[in-house]
Design an enzyme around this catalytic site. Structure first.
Site, PDB file in Angstrom:
ATOM      1  N   GLU A  66       0.835  -1.208   0.000  1.00  0.00           N
ATOM      2  CA  GLU A  66       0.000   0.000   0.000  1.00  0.00           C
ATOM      3  C   GLU A  66       0.871   1.260   0.000  1.00  0.00           C
ATOM      4  OE1 GLU A  66      -4.103  -0.933   2.221  1.00  0.00           O
ATOM      5  OE2 GLU A  66      -2.341  -1.471   3.411  1.00  0.00           O
TER       6      GLU A  66
ATOM      7  N   GLU B 185      -3.835  -9.723   3.652  1.00  0.00           N
ATOM      8  CA  GLU B 185      -4.628  -9.473   4.872  1.00  0.00           C
ATOM      9  C   GLU B 185      -5.790 -10.442   5.031  1.00  0.00           C
ATOM     10  OE1 GLU B 185      -2.721  -5.430   3.981  1.00  0.00           O
ATOM     11  OE2 GLU B 185      -3.467  -7.167   2.862  1.00  0.00           O
TER      12      GLU B 185
END
Length: 263
Positions: free
Chosen positions: A116, A137
């Protein structure tokens, strides 16, 4: 100039290019302290008027950034974890809205919040090699919280992004390049040199024009076509009366390289 070395982060600036080096062994996994240092580093380079381009790289030969420190994340309170996510999101937002160009220089595993962070940069240079990029995740019963579900489909397309997000699978840099997740794929021994040459060339160009181009491109994603064209017209209108525009046109007619000042 060099800023004072801080724990986990080093910053060096030279000829309009700032380099932020992540250095939290062994994987640059971040906790609130690390993210605080990174936030300060991004703010310092953004506030520095002499900087036009910022490289973000890793001191580790194996990891760019592994994202949040999962062991710490598992023991922290929800409140602490939420604050960490908000701080990380603030770093990405500062880079996105900055007039500087941010470039991720990737030579090792880039996972979760680390990916990210890389996607929060404007461009990504990656080394050829055997390492992984991904957003795993979902395998923790979670999902990206720092813009991963928003940035990834804009880079690789909706269905490919969903595939990567719901499986949590890692891809190698070659596939990342084919998908458009990274912009330049170069031999590992040439990565730093090629990224720095690219940054140095941009640092010599018209900084205000780069800033307007960057913001215009980002704004266009959220606007309909006609509104995006109007925003572009407004942006170019700001540049007509700048010293850089006058210098660029003058240099062209005089058949020489322009000397831009950012004014």
């Amino acid at each position: 100039m060099d800023y004072p070395t801080t724990q986990y982060i080093q910053i060096e600036t030279k000829d309009g290019v700032a380099t932020i080096t992540l250095d939290r062994p062994k994987a640059n996994a971040y906790d609130p302290d690390f993210m605080g240092h990174l936030s300060n580093a991004v703010a310092q380079t953004d506030d520095n008027p002499s900087v036009k381009v910022v490289l973000i790289r890793s001191a580790s030969p194996k990891f760019f950034c592994a994202g949040a420190d999962v062991k710490a994340f598992a023991t922290n309170s929800n409140e602490v974890n939420q604050q960490l996510v908000l701080k990380a999101r603030g770093v990405v937002e500062r880079m996105r809205t900055s007039g500087k160009l941010f470039i991720a220089v990737i030579a090792g595993h880039t996972l979760g919040g680390g990916l990210e962070l890389a996607m929060g940069c404007d461009l990504r240079f990656a080394a050829e090699g055997e390492y992984g990029l991904g957003l795993p995740e979902v395998k923790l019963g979670l999902m990206p919280g720092n813009g991963g579900c928003v940035a990834l489909p804009r880079l690789v397309g909706r269905s490919r992004a969903i595939d990567l997000l719901v499986t949590g699978r890692m891809i190698d840099p070659q596939e990342a390049y084919r998908l458009g997740l990274v912009d330049y794929l170069v031999p590992a021994d040439q990565l730093e040199a090629q990224a720095r040459t690219y940054a140095n060339d941009l640092a010599k160009s018209a900084g205000r024009a780069i800033a307007e181009i960057k913001q215009c491109v980002y704004q266009s994603v959220h606007l309909d076509y006609d509104a995006a064209l109007r925003a572009e017209a407004d942006a170019v209108g700001k540049l007509y009366d700048t010293e850089d525009a006058a210098e660029g046109l003058r240099a062209f007619t005089e058949k020489r390289e322009p000397q831009f000042t950012g004014r």
